[in-house]
Write a protein that holds these residues in place. Sequence first.
Motif, PDB file in Angstrom:
ATOM      1  N   LEU A 312       0.832  -1.201   0.000  1.00 52.48           N
ATOM      2  CA  LEU A 312       0.000   0.000   0.000  1.00 52.48           C
ATOM      3  C   LEU A 312       0.870   1.255   0.000  1.00 52.48           C
ATOM      4  O   LEU A 312       0.614   2.211  -0.752  1.00 52.48           O
ATOM      5  CB  LEU A 312      -0.918  -0.016   1.221  1.00 52.48           C
ATOM      6  CG  LEU A 312      -1.801   1.214   1.453  1.00 52.48           C
ATOM      7  CD1 LEU A 312      -2.700   1.474   0.256  1.00 52.48           C
ATOM      8  CD2 LEU A 312      -2.639   1.030   2.717  1.00 52.48           C
ATOM      9  N   ARG A 313       1.893   1.261   0.824  1.00 52.12           N
ATOM     10  CA  ARG A 313       2.815   2.402   0.853  1.00 52.12           C
ATOM     11  C   ARG A 313       3.485   2.579  -0.515  1.00 52.12           C
ATOM     12  O   ARG A 313       3.644   3.713  -1.003  1.00 52.12           O
ATOM     13  CB  ARG A 313       3.863   2.209   1.946  1.00 52.12           C
ATOM     14  CG  ARG A 313       3.291   2.225   3.353  1.00 52.12           C
ATOM     15  CD  ARG A 313       4.274   1.634   4.359  1.00 52.12           C
ATOM     16  NE  ARG A 313       5.405   2.513   4.583  1.00 52.12           N
ATOM     17  CZ  ARG A 313       5.521   3.309   5.644  1.00 52.12           C
ATOM     18  NH1 ARG A 313       4.575   3.325   6.566  1.00 52.12           N
ATOM     19  NH2 ARG A 313       6.582   4.083   5.788  1.00 52.12           N
ATOM     20  N   GLU A 314       3.879   1.463  -1.127  1.00 49.07           N
ATOM     21  CA  GLU A 314       4.510   1.543  -2.443  1.00 49.07           C
ATOM     22  C   GLU A 314       3.554   2.105  -3.487  1.00 49.07           C
ATOM     23  O   GLU A 314       3.953   2.896  -4.352  1.00 49.07           O
ATOM     24  CB  GLU A 314       4.997   0.152  -2.876  1.00 49.07           C
ATOM     25  CG  GLU A 314       6.164  -0.368  -2.054  1.00 49.07           C
ATOM     26  CD  GLU A 314       6.494  -1.816  -2.360  1.00 49.07           C
ATOM     27  OE1 GLU A 314       5.662  -2.485  -3.031  1.00 49.07           O
ATOM     28  OE2 GLU A 314       7.563  -2.296  -1.925  1.00 49.07           O
ATOM     29  N   ARG A 315       2.276   1.700  -3.395  1.00 49.58           N
ATOM     30  CA  ARG A 315       1.282   2.218  -4.346  1.00 49.58           C
ATOM     31  C   ARG A 315       1.130   3.734  -4.198  1.00 49.58           C
ATOM     32  O   ARG A 315       1.055   4.459  -5.189  1.00 49.58           O
ATOM     33  CB  ARG A 315      -0.077   1.561  -4.121  1.00 49.58           C
ATOM     34  CG  ARG A 315      -0.148   0.065  -4.386  1.00 49.58           C
ATOM     35  CD  ARG A 315       0.001  -0.287  -5.854  1.00 49.58           C
ATOM     36  NE  ARG A 315      -0.630  -1.542  -6.202  1.00 49.58           N
ATOM     37  CZ  ARG A 315      -0.186  -2.757  -5.892  1.00 49.58           C
ATOM     38  NH1 ARG A 315       0.922  -2.878  -5.163  1.00 49.58           N
ATOM     39  NH2 ARG A 315      -0.820  -3.848  -6.281  1.00 49.58           N
ATOM     40  N   VAL A 316       1.074   4.208  -2.965  1.00 49.09           N
ATOM     41  CA  VAL A 316       0.914   5.649  -2.731  1.00 49.09           C
ATOM     42  C   VAL A 316       2.127   6.403  -3.264  1.00 49.09           C
ATOM     43  O   VAL A 316       1.995   7.400  -3.991  1.00 49.09           O
ATOM     44  CB  VAL A 316       0.709   5.942  -1.232  1.00 49.09           C
ATOM     45  CG1 VAL A 316       0.744   7.444  -0.977  1.00 49.09           C
ATOM     46  CG2 VAL A 316      -0.617   5.363  -0.749  1.00 49.09           C
ATOM     47  N   LEU A 317       3.318   5.945  -2.909  1.00 47.50           N
ATOM     48  CA  LEU A 317       4.533   6.639  -3.334  1.00 47.50           C
ATOM     49  C   LEU A 317       4.774   6.512  -4.834  1.00 47.50           C
ATOM     50  O   LEU A 317       5.525   7.313  -5.414  1.00 47.50           O
ATOM     51  CB  LEU A 317       5.737   6.100  -2.553  1.00 47.50           C
ATOM     52  CG  LEU A 317       5.716   6.387  -1.049  1.00 47.50           C
ATOM     53  CD1 LEU A 317       6.875   5.694  -0.357  1.00 47.50           C
ATOM     54  CD2 LEU A 317       5.770   7.896  -0.786  1.00 47.50           C
ATOM     55  N   GLY A 318       4.130   5.531  -5.462  1.00 50.24           N
ATOM     56  CA  GLY A 318       4.276   5.355  -6.908  1.00 50.24           C
ATOM     57  C   GLY A 318       3.401   6.283  -7.727  1.00 50.24           C
ATOM     58  O   GLY A 318       3.548   6.347  -8.957  1.00 50.24           O
ATOM     59  N   SER A 321       2.497  12.628  -8.036  1.00 54.70           N
ATOM     60  CA  SER A 321       1.715  13.792  -7.640  1.00 54.70           C
ATOM     61  C   SER A 321       2.549  14.682  -6.737  1.00 54.70           C
ATOM     62  O   SER A 321       3.150  14.197  -5.765  1.00 54.70           O
ATOM     63  CB  SER A 321       0.440  13.378  -6.898  1.00 54.70           C
ATOM     64  OG  SER A 321      -0.215  14.517  -6.364  1.00 54.70           O
ATOM     65  N   PRO A 322       2.586  15.983  -7.004  1.00 50.67           N
ATOM     66  CA  PRO A 322       3.320  16.900  -6.121  1.00 50.67           C
ATOM     67  C   PRO A 322       2.640  17.086  -4.772  1.00 50.67           C
ATOM     68  O   PRO A 322       3.245  17.670  -3.859  1.00 50.67           O
ATOM     69  CB  PRO A 322       3.319  18.212  -6.920  1.00 50.67           C
ATOM     70  CG  PRO A 322       2.084  18.139  -7.768  1.00 50.67           C
ATOM     71  CD  PRO A 322       1.956  16.688  -8.135  1.00 50.67           C
ATOM     72  N   LEU A 323       1.436  16.590  -4.630  1.00 47.41           N
ATOM     73  CA  LEU A 323       0.706  16.765  -3.377  1.00 47.41           C
ATOM     74  C   LEU A 323       1.145  15.791  -2.297  1.00 47.41           C
ATOM     75  O   LEU A 323       0.931  16.035  -1.111  1.00 47.41           O
ATOM     76  CB  LEU A 323      -0.801  16.610  -3.617  1.00 47.41           C
ATOM     77  CG  LEU A 323      -1.431  17.618  -4.575  1.00 47.41           C
ATOM     78  CD1 LEU A 323      -2.913  17.311  -4.762  1.00 47.41           C
ATOM     79  CD2 LEU A 323      -1.235  19.039  -4.061  1.00 47.41           C
ATOM     80  N   VAL A 324       1.736  14.659  -2.671  1.00 43.53           N
ATOM     81  CA  VAL A 324       2.136  13.624  -1.708  1.00 43.53           C
ATOM     82  C   VAL A 324       3.604  13.811  -1.350  1.00 43.53           C
ATOM     83  O   VAL A 324       4.476  13.800  -2.220  1.00 43.53           O
ATOM     84  CB  VAL A 324       1.906  12.214  -2.282  1.00 43.53           C
ATOM     85  CG1 VAL A 324       2.439  11.154  -1.319  1.00 43.53           C
ATOM     86  CG2 VAL A 324       0.425  11.986  -2.554  1.00 43.53           C
ATOM     87  N   LEU A 338       0.655  15.291   3.107  1.00 48.47           N
ATOM     88  CA  LEU A 338       0.342  16.152   1.974  1.00 48.47           C
ATOM     89  C   LEU A 338       1.155  17.446   2.029  1.00 48.47           C
ATOM     90  O   LEU A 338       1.462  17.954   3.116  1.00 48.47           O
ATOM     91  CB  LEU A 338      -1.146  16.485   1.962  1.00 48.47           C
ATOM     92  CG  LEU A 338      -2.087  15.269   1.899  1.00 48.47           C
ATOM     93  CD1 LEU A 338      -3.536  15.699   2.066  1.00 48.47           C
ATOM     94  CD2 LEU A 338      -1.893  14.502   0.586  1.00 48.47           C
ATOM     95  N   ALA A 339       1.454  17.984   0.874  1.00 49.66           N
ATOM     96  CA  ALA A 339       2.268  19.193   0.777  1.00 49.66           C
ATOM     97  C   ALA A 339       1.504  20.439   1.186  1.00 49.66           C
ATOM     98  O   ALA A 339       2.115  21.446   1.551  1.00 49.66           O
ATOM     99  CB  ALA A 339       2.785  19.347  -0.652  1.00 49.66           C
ATOM    100  N   LEU A 389      -6.247  12.657  -6.512  1.00 49.62           N
ATOM    101  CA  LEU A 389      -5.118  13.579  -6.419  1.00 49.62           C
ATOM    102  C   LEU A 389      -5.059  14.489  -7.642  1.00 49.62           C
ATOM    103  O   LEU A 389      -4.820  15.698  -7.537  1.00 49.62           O
ATOM    104  CB  LEU A 389      -3.814  12.802  -6.276  1.00 49.62           C
ATOM    105  CG  LEU A 389      -3.528  12.205  -4.899  1.00 49.62           C
ATOM    106  CD1 LEU A 389      -2.441  11.149  -4.994  1.00 49.62           C
ATOM    107  CD2 LEU A 389      -3.122  13.300  -3.907  1.00 49.62           C
ATOM    108  N   ALA A 390      -5.276  13.908  -8.820  1.00 45.77           N
ATOM    109  CA  ALA A 390      -5.240  14.690 -10.052  1.00 45.77           C
ATOM    110  C   ALA A 390      -6.339  15.733 -10.080  1.00 45.77           C
ATOM    111  O   ALA A 390      -6.128  16.876 -10.529  1.00 45.77           O
ATOM    112  CB  ALA A 390      -5.343  13.773 -11.265  1.00 45.77           C
ATOM    113  N   ALA A 391      -7.511  15.357  -9.580  1.00 54.08           N
ATOM    114  CA  ALA A 391      -8.644  16.301  -9.551  1.00 54.08           C
ATOM    115  C   ALA A 391      -8.336  17.485  -8.648  1.00 54.08           C
ATOM    116  O   ALA A 391      -8.607  18.652  -8.992  1.00 54.08           O
ATOM    117  CB  ALA A 391      -9.912  15.590  -9.108  1.00 54.08           C
TER     118      ALA A 391
END
Length: 396
Positions: A312-318, A321-324, A338-339, A389-391
């Motif tokens: 799950l962590r790998e999916r998020v970091l993959g 997005s500049p927000l993460v 989040l940034a 995230l894209a939205a």
Amino acid sequence: MSEWQQRFGTRLMRSIGMPLRKLVRGQGAWVWDDEGREYLDFLAGIAVNSLGHAHPVFVEAVSTQAATLAHVSNYFATEPAIELAERLARLTGAGDAGRAWFGNSGAEANEAAFKLARLNNSGGARTRVVALVDAFHGRTMGSLALTGKPHMRQPFEPLAGGVEHIPATIEALEAAIDDTVAALFVEPIQGEAGVVELPDGFLETARELTRRHGALLVVDEIQTGAGRTGAWFGFQHAGIVPDAITVAKGIGGGFPIGGLVTFGEASDLYQKGMHGSTFGGNPLATATANAVLGEIESAGLVENAARRGVQLRERVLGIDSPLVTGVRGRGLLVGVALAEPIAERLSLAALDAGLIVNAANDRTIRIAPPLIIGDAELDEFAERFARALAAVDGDR
């Protein structure tokens, strides 16, 4: 405003906000609303639905016990309550000296632990109870006194006295613990603070200091217990033995239950008549908890939480997005850093994308899916979270 929102707003207390959807059905890691839209549930009722929704083991346990014996009061014993106490003594490592008390929620479990702390006061010198800044232990008056969030506490003060909140640092811990402390309360991971882990060595130092000064070490495992962090209980990652832990949420898999488990000499502090609960330890709740914990054990879901948590962590970091800016937590209790302070907007965008997560604070998304998730759910999560995230990024 829809018809059901009007009814909700008219008749339910304003202590919670207006719900965003009306859910009518669940299966596994999925839920559906009253308009037929589906959502991937990666919050699991805030780390409650360990087996997901409508798991056959959960359904069978509830229906079978409800058809047999649901409630008898604590004037009588039932086999499910005895079995659950024995099971928790084994899973926690409390062993032969372990005892359990059962209530109906995590807040009640922490109330029982607070009263246990007051009993650790031989000679009357132990008047202080120490908890952590940003801690969350519940919303009843006693558990709220333990909670280190001023905005939650202020409307209800004065609360129970003698509680002090210290930063979650080893230096603050060493300065605070002495012979006047009755108990130290800690969460292995501060979920409501944004899935914040304790510093390395904190629990080990807490155990050494509390033992040296005769204080109880009480570990709040309400959100971290029942396998969620990749161990049965969060304290086990540190290799320590506490004096007591509180449990709720995931041990019932959706059925309301909470409990206090004591270790060693702390098991002798409560005596007859000192505490109780009409519904606490009822056979319906305890039979369900036995079934849920039994399935977690037999299906290897503690190990699954550890393995899937890494994925799950790998999916998020993959996700590009500049927000993460990072991820925190253990196992299937994950905080996405989040940034910008956009967590509420992001959780709403996720809901529109058919994904349920929540904003633990304005810069953290909390993720706590059922322990049963596999590759398909992780892939679906990554696609929907990336869309959310894209939205949000596109609207900045």
